[in-house]
Design an enzyme around this catalytic site. Structure first.
Site, PDB file in Angstrom:
ATOM      1  CG  HIS A 262      -2.084   0.884   1.085  1.00 51.44           C
ATOM      2  ND1 HIS A 262      -2.021   2.229   1.325  1.00 51.44           N
ATOM      3  CD2 HIS A 262      -3.346   0.614   0.662  1.00 51.44           C
ATOM      4  CE1 HIS A 262      -3.208   2.750   1.074  1.00 51.44           C
ATOM      5  NE2 HIS A 262      -4.027   1.802   0.656  1.00 51.44           N
ATOM      6  CG  ASP A 316      -8.392  -4.840  -2.686  1.00 51.32           C
ATOM      7  OD1 ASP A 316      -9.583  -4.655  -2.414  1.00 51.32           O
ATOM      8  OD2 ASP A 316      -7.696  -4.024  -3.307  1.00 51.32           O
TER       9      ASP A 316
HETATM   10  N1  ACO Z   1       4.110  -7.562  -4.151  1.00 50.90           N
HETATM   11  C1  ACO Z   1       5.453  -7.553  -4.277  1.00 50.90           C
HETATM   12  N2  ACO Z   1       6.201  -6.443  -4.195  1.00 50.90           N
HETATM   13  C2  ACO Z   1       5.576  -5.291  -3.936  1.00 50.90           C
HETATM   14  C3  ACO Z   1       4.175  -5.233  -3.775  1.00 50.90           C
HETATM   15  C4  ACO Z   1       3.441  -6.427  -3.889  1.00 50.90           C
HETATM   16  N3  ACO Z   1       2.112  -6.449  -3.758  1.00 50.90           N
HETATM   17  N4  ACO Z   1       3.807  -3.965  -3.554  1.00 50.90           N
HETATM   18  C5  ACO Z   1       4.924  -3.245  -3.571  1.00 50.90           C
HETATM   19  N5  ACO Z   1       5.995  -4.028  -3.805  1.00 50.90           N
HETATM   20  C6  ACO Z   1       7.404  -3.602  -3.905  1.00 50.90           C
HETATM   21  C7  ACO Z   1       7.718  -3.081  -5.292  1.00 50.90           C
HETATM   22  O1  ACO Z   1       8.156  -4.079  -6.159  1.00 50.90           O
HETATM   23  C8  ACO Z   1       8.772  -2.063  -4.986  1.00 50.90           C
HETATM   24  O2  ACO Z   1       9.985  -2.751  -4.732  1.00 50.90           O
HETATM   25  P1  ACO Z   1      11.414  -2.032  -5.010  1.00 50.90           P
HETATM   26  O3  ACO Z   1      11.511  -0.898  -4.041  1.00 50.90           O
HETATM   27  O4  ACO Z   1      12.405  -3.116  -4.741  1.00 50.90           O
HETATM   28  O5  ACO Z   1      11.397  -1.569  -6.439  1.00 50.90           O
HETATM   29  C9  ACO Z   1       8.330  -1.465  -3.631  1.00 50.90           C
HETATM   30  O6  ACO Z   1       7.583  -2.510  -3.006  1.00 50.90           O
HETATM   31  C10 ACO Z   1       7.470  -0.232  -3.770  1.00 50.90           C
HETATM   32  O7  ACO Z   1       6.359  -0.567  -4.632  1.00 50.90           O
HETATM   33  P2  ACO Z   1       5.529   0.475  -5.483  1.00 50.90           P
HETATM   34  O8  ACO Z   1       4.696  -0.249  -6.465  1.00 50.90           O
HETATM   35  O9  ACO Z   1       6.461   1.529  -6.000  1.00 50.90           O
HETATM   36  O10 ACO Z   1       4.636   1.121  -4.362  1.00 50.90           O
HETATM   37  P3  ACO Z   1       3.414   2.073  -4.616  1.00 50.90           P
HETATM   38  O11 ACO Z   1       3.208   2.807  -3.366  1.00 50.90           O
HETATM   39  O12 ACO Z   1       3.605   2.850  -5.872  1.00 50.90           O
HETATM   40  O13 ACO Z   1       2.215   1.046  -4.916  1.00 50.90           O
HETATM   41  C11 ACO Z   1       0.486  -0.505  -4.651  1.00 50.90           C
HETATM   42  C12 ACO Z   1       1.276   0.645  -3.992  1.00 50.90           C
HETATM   43  C13 ACO Z   1       0.028  -0.094  -6.046  1.00 50.90           C
HETATM   44  C14 ACO Z   1      -0.738  -0.785  -3.793  1.00 50.90           C
HETATM   45  C15 ACO Z   1       1.412  -1.741  -4.717  1.00 50.90           C
HETATM   46  O14 ACO Z   1       1.754  -2.164  -3.418  1.00 50.90           O
HETATM   47  C16 ACO Z   1       0.750  -2.904  -5.483  1.00 50.90           C
HETATM   48  O15 ACO Z   1       0.809  -2.919  -6.701  1.00 50.90           O
HETATM   49  N6  ACO Z   1       0.121  -3.889  -4.753  1.00 50.90           N
HETATM   50  C17 ACO Z   1      -0.536  -5.006  -5.429  1.00 50.90           C
HETATM   51  C18 ACO Z   1      -1.918  -4.602  -5.909  1.00 50.90           C
HETATM   52  C19 ACO Z   1      -2.892  -4.411  -4.787  1.00 50.90           C
HETATM   53  O16 ACO Z   1      -3.058  -5.255  -3.919  1.00 50.90           O
HETATM   54  N7  ACO Z   1      -3.581  -3.245  -4.826  1.00 50.90           N
HETATM   55  C20 ACO Z   1      -4.621  -2.909  -3.853  1.00 50.90           C
HETATM   56  C21 ACO Z   1      -4.154  -1.788  -2.989  1.00 50.90           C
HETATM   57  S1  ACO Z   1      -5.397  -1.366  -1.791  1.00 50.90           S
HETATM   58  C22 ACO Z   1      -6.513  -0.479  -2.719  1.00 50.90           C
HETATM   59  O17 ACO Z   1      -6.224   0.210  -3.646  1.00 50.90           O
HETATM   60  C23 ACO Z   1      -7.898  -0.611  -2.352  1.00 50.90           C
END
Ligand code: ACO
Length: 380
Positions: A262, A316
């Site tokens: 998140h 989720d």
């Molecule tokens: N699985 C594995 N790695 C992850 C995940 C995940 N679910 N989420 C973040 N990371 C990692 C990224 O690969 C990244 O790693 P790095 O620093 O080594 O490059 C780091 O954590 C930061 O991730 P970002 O995607 O840049 O974080 P951001 O804040 O932009 O994204 C998000 C947040 C979109 C929710 C992300 O965690 C994600 O894609 N999660 C999976 C989808 C999901 O479950 N979404 C629902 C969110 S709740 C909602 O919207 C209701």
């Protein structure tokens, strides 16, 4: 020379609005609506009362709540022509797209909203919040070739939705669980879809366009659409012994595990804790699901691998398991999210308008300047 502010991808950490609707402390895992902790609302409130709290800023007294419930209930009856139009939509299409269409048609059946008149805005907000469960249920019935089940007076949102979906009186444990899930999903500060809602609102567009646009943003798998993907993911993993190699493989190429991570929470999402508890209560009454054991194993392995980076279960992660037990089709999980979140969108719309200024951020231009227009004859 004017200085350009630094570009921040995803506007992370940049305040886009001033708001008093909800509050998050992502380090500790706190979420409050109008100052009231989400856990308290999930246990003691109802979706109707929570929607009132979000829209009006304070809890209703009994008379106010009953009037609000009556107004929402009256709005669940859809115009016949709208139901007929939903029947014409391709049944194989995603219900979130159908919901966007349905909200737009609802707008076409509605009077113009006076953005300077609080009562006119309230009426529209109540119409939209009241109609969304019916729009989702109407499309679900239509794609199955079934007639729309008319809502019954006196039923609140969760009960009415389950009734309109199946035409059968739902079990009270199912109604209570869905009601609490709606409370948990109703509002969440400046997420992508709420930001979308406020951007559309800022051009003084109508609330139907505000809500339809926000629903489009919520659909994405990085946002609300993750709840359906969580179940697909668990199905793909299949067995508990596959969890570890599956996670390792996924993380090895920087793949995302749905239902984790998140932008704001760096600990377990408080909504996911309440949903897990709710799920347990439902599984106790209606029977367990092997998927839940799989989910717990996935949570354990993810905690071990990336927990230290603050990548924890989000809202989720457990919602899909709960909805599956309520016999709701997987592609309706995100529309249920929208039914709830619409109350948050409308609260933000009403907060935005009195001191509105159209959103118009800037950009960091990186393209060519004063380029030559190459005639067609000279192009390769
Ligand atoms: N699985 C594995 N790695 C992850 C995940 C995940 N679910 N989420 C973040 N990371 C990692 C990224 O690969 C990244 O790693 P790095 O620093 O080594 O490059 C780091 O954590 C930061 O991730 P970002 O995607 O840049 O974080 P951001 O804040 O932009 O994204 C998000 C947040 C979109 C929710 C992300 O965690 C994600 O894609 N999660 C999976 C989808 C999901 O479950 N979404 C629902 C969110 S709740 C909602 O919207 C209701």
């Amino acid at each position: 020379m004017t200085s350009t502010p630094a570009f921040v991808p995803g506007l992370a950490g940049i305040p886009a609005v001033e708001s008093s609707i909800s509050f998050i402390d992502g380090q500790v895992g706190i979420l409050e609506y109008r100052g009231i902790p989400i856990e308290v609302l999930a246990e003691h409130s109802t979706f109707e009362e929570t929607a009132y709290l979000l829209l009006y800023g304070s809890l209703p007294n009994e008379a106010e709540l009953n009037r609000f419930r009556g107004r929402l209930s009256a709005r669940r009856k859809l115009p016949d022509r709208l139901i007929e139009t939903l029947r014409l939509l391709p049944g194989a299409g995603h219900p979130m797209l159908a919901l966007q269409v349905g909200i737009s048609i609802l707008g076409m059946h509605s009077q113009r909203v006076n953005l300077k008149d609080r009562e006119s805005m309230e009426n529209a907000a109540i119409k939209i919040i009241g109609s969304l469960p019916s729009l989702v249920a109407a499309f679900e019935r239509a794609r199955k070739g079934l007639d729309f089940v008319q809502p019954k007076d006196g039923m609140d949102t969760a009960e009415a939705f389950l009734w309109m979906m199946s035409g059968e009186e739902p079990a009270s444990v199912a109604v209570r669980a869905l009601d609490a899930a709606l409370i948990l999903h109703a509002e969440h500060t400046m997420n992508a879809s709420t930001f979308t809602a406020r951007v559309v609102a800022s051009s003084e567009s109508d609330p139907y366009s505000v809500c339809a646009a926000a629903v489009g943003s919520l659909k994405g798998p990085l946002h609300g659409g993750a709840n359906e993907r969580v179940l697909d993911q668990l199905e793909a993993i299949g067995e508990a012994e596959n969890v570890r190699p599956w996670v390792e493989e996924r993380l090895s190429h920087k793949g995302k595990v749905m239902g984790f991570g998140h932008r704001v929470y760096k600990t377990k999402d408080p909504r996911s804790k309440v949903l897990q508890k709710l799920g347990n209560q439902v599984f106790e009454k209606l029977g367990g699901t092997p998927m839940y054991e799989l989910a717990l194993e996935l949570e354990k392995v993810m905690e071990e691998k990336v927990g230290a980076k603050g990548i924890c279960p989000n809202v989720d992660f457990f919602s899909g398991l709960l909805y599956q037990k309520l016999e709701i089709a997987t592609d309706l999980f995100t529309p249920i999210f929208a039914i709830a979140r619409c109350s948050g969108y409308m609260a933000h719309w009403m907060e935005q308008m009195p001191n509105n200024r159209i959103f118009r951020p800037t950009q960091v231009y990186q393209g060519a300047r004063e380029a030559r227009y190459v005639p067609m004859s000279e192009r390769k």
